[in-house]
Design a protein around this motif. Sequence first.
Motif, PDB file in Angstrom:
ATOM      1  N   ILE A  65       0.870  -1.175   0.000  1.00  0.00           N
ATOM      2  CA  ILE A  65       0.000   0.000   0.000  1.00  0.00           C
ATOM      3  C   ILE A  65       0.903   1.219   0.000  1.00  0.00           C
ATOM      4  O   ILE A  65       1.593   1.501   0.982  1.00  0.00           O
ATOM      5  N   GLY A  66       0.946   1.936  -1.095  1.00  0.00           N
ATOM      6  CA  GLY A  66       1.840   3.076  -1.236  1.00  0.00           C
ATOM      7  C   GLY A  66       1.493   4.201  -0.275  1.00  0.00           C
ATOM      8  O   GLY A  66       0.323   4.421   0.068  1.00  0.00           O
ATOM      9  N   LYS A  67       2.502   4.922   0.141  1.00  0.00           N
ATOM     10  CA  LYS A  67       2.324   5.976   1.144  1.00  0.00           C
ATOM     11  C   LYS A  67       1.298   7.016   0.706  1.00  0.00           C
ATOM     12  O   LYS A  67       0.450   7.442   1.495  1.00  0.00           O
ATOM     13  N   SER A  68       1.337   7.422  -0.548  1.00  0.00           N
ATOM     14  CA  SER A  68       0.422   8.468  -1.015  1.00  0.00           C
ATOM     15  C   SER A  68      -1.012   7.962  -1.182  1.00  0.00           C
ATOM     16  O   SER A  68      -1.933   8.757  -1.376  1.00  0.00           O
ATOM     17  N   GLN A  79      -2.363   5.651   1.137  1.00  0.00           N
ATOM     18  CA  GLN A  79      -2.795   5.051   2.398  1.00  0.00           C
ATOM     19  C   GLN A  79      -4.024   5.733   2.991  1.00  0.00           C
ATOM     20  O   GLN A  79      -4.968   5.064   3.438  1.00  0.00           O
ATOM     21  N   GLU A  80      -4.052   7.058   3.014  1.00  0.00           N
ATOM     22  CA  GLU A  80      -5.173   7.760   3.640  1.00  0.00           C
ATOM     23  C   GLU A  80      -6.487   7.420   2.947  1.00  0.00           C
ATOM     24  O   GLU A  80      -7.482   7.057   3.600  1.00  0.00           O
ATOM     25  N   ALA A  81      -6.507   7.512   1.629  1.00  0.00           N
ATOM     26  CA  ALA A  81      -7.736   7.210   0.887  1.00  0.00           C
ATOM     27  C   ALA A  81      -8.107   5.737   1.026  1.00  0.00           C
ATOM     28  O   ALA A  81      -9.287   5.391   1.136  1.00  0.00           O
ATOM     29  N   PHE A  82      -7.105   4.872   1.049  1.00  0.00           N
ATOM     30  CA  PHE A  82      -7.368   3.442   1.151  1.00  0.00           C
ATOM     31  C   PHE A  82      -8.029   3.101   2.484  1.00  0.00           C
ATOM     32  O   PHE A  82      -9.057   2.421   2.513  1.00  0.00           O
ATOM     33  N   PHE A  83      -7.475   3.587   3.600  1.00  0.00           N
ATOM     34  CA  PHE A  83      -8.024   3.241   4.889  1.00  0.00           C
ATOM     35  C   PHE A  83      -9.394   3.907   5.121  1.00  0.00           C
ATOM     36  O   PHE A  83     -10.266   3.327   5.770  1.00  0.00           O
ATOM     37  N   LYS A  84      -9.592   5.088   4.557  1.00  0.00           N
ATOM     38  CA  LYS A  84     -10.922   5.691   4.631  1.00  0.00           C
ATOM     39  C   LYS A  84     -11.919   4.867   3.838  1.00  0.00           C
ATOM     40  O   LYS A  84     -13.075   4.686   4.241  1.00  0.00           O
ATOM     41  N   GLY A  85     -11.479   4.349   2.691  1.00  0.00           N
ATOM     42  CA  GLY A  85     -12.343   3.520   1.888  1.00  0.00           C
ATOM     43  C   GLY A  85     -12.732   2.229   2.593  1.00  0.00           C
ATOM     44  O   GLY A  85     -13.870   1.774   2.509  1.00  0.00           O
ATOM     45  N   LEU A  86     -11.789   1.642   3.335  1.00  0.00           N
ATOM     46  CA  LEU A  86     -12.084   0.421   4.076  1.00  0.00           C
ATOM     47  C   LEU A  86     -13.153   0.640   5.126  1.00  0.00           C
ATOM     48  O   LEU A  86     -13.960  -0.235   5.414  1.00  0.00           O
ATOM     49  N   GLN A  87     -13.216   1.818   5.693  1.00  0.00           N
ATOM     50  CA  GLN A  87     -14.212   2.109   6.729  1.00  0.00           C
ATOM     51  C   GLN A  87     -15.630   2.092   6.179  1.00  0.00           C
ATOM     52  O   GLN A  87     -16.582   1.899   6.924  1.00  0.00           O
ATOM     53  N   ARG A  88     -15.789   2.240   4.856  1.00  0.00           N
ATOM     54  CA  ARG A  88     -17.127   2.244   4.248  1.00  0.00           C
ATOM     55  C   ARG A  88     -17.535   0.848   3.779  1.00  0.00           C
ATOM     56  O   ARG A  88     -18.631   0.648   3.307  1.00  0.00           O
ATOM     57  N   ILE A  89     -16.627  -0.107   3.893  1.00  0.00           N
ATOM     58  CA  ILE A  89     -16.894  -1.446   3.358  1.00  0.00           C
ATOM     59  C   ILE A  89     -17.483  -2.320   4.461  1.00  0.00           C
ATOM     60  O   ILE A  89     -17.010  -2.297   5.582  1.00  0.00           O
TER      61      ILE A  89
END
Length: 238
Positions: free
Chosen positions: A223-226, A228-238
């Motif tokens: 998971i690339g550093k740039s 990470q924020e969008a990825f983990f926010k996206g996981l919260q909606r799943i």
Amino acid sequence: MMTCAIIDDDEINRLTLEHYVELTPNLKLVASLADGIAGLTFFREGNKVDVLFLDIEMPHLSGLELLRVLPDPPEVIITTARQDFAVDAFELRVTDYLVKPFDFARFTQAVQRVASRRAPAAGAAAPPADSPTSADLFVKVNSRMVRINFDDVLYVEALSDYVNIVTPKHKYIVYTTLKALENRLAAFPNFMRVHRSYLLNTQHIESIEDNTANLSGGHFVPIGKSYQEAFFKGLQRI
């Protein structure tokens, strides 16, 4: 009971389809037409069906041209002698693609596919129309056209001008860019860009550790550093 129409200029194939429809419970034939112009007239007169069996190569108006001008087409099962239109057909969101000659078992499989798309599981809320849950893509691998179900994809890896599409059983090297495939998958919320070189299907994540997604089957995706924020926010909606 699902209603259906046939548009095919191949008389033998049209008669075969009519026979297959007669053999299929809960499927009723409304119209059997010999060309795309007749099909266009049928729909412009306000007729509606649940399923359309549609040939591609027809005089004056091809099957794909017909699909492009219909504002609200039904579920479409392509019936054609050609394999090389598969990519264009699935870009138009057809339900299945039958290559002539096909038998009754393959026809039945396609009809069942339509039925499953039209009837959500009992007790489950129907997904929004703009949020598809599954679809197929035909990709060219060497000299073959291969069908890949998006739900089966673990991740996609960029390889210069190619991508590596990884499923639990196969890896497909396809001549396209990661950006092009990302655009194709934009309607599927389970797919997320997690690295400049990776797209990930979150349905297959088993755990996340040290900014690495551990996928089923022992696969790992960074998971690339740039991202990470969008990825983990996206996981919260799943």
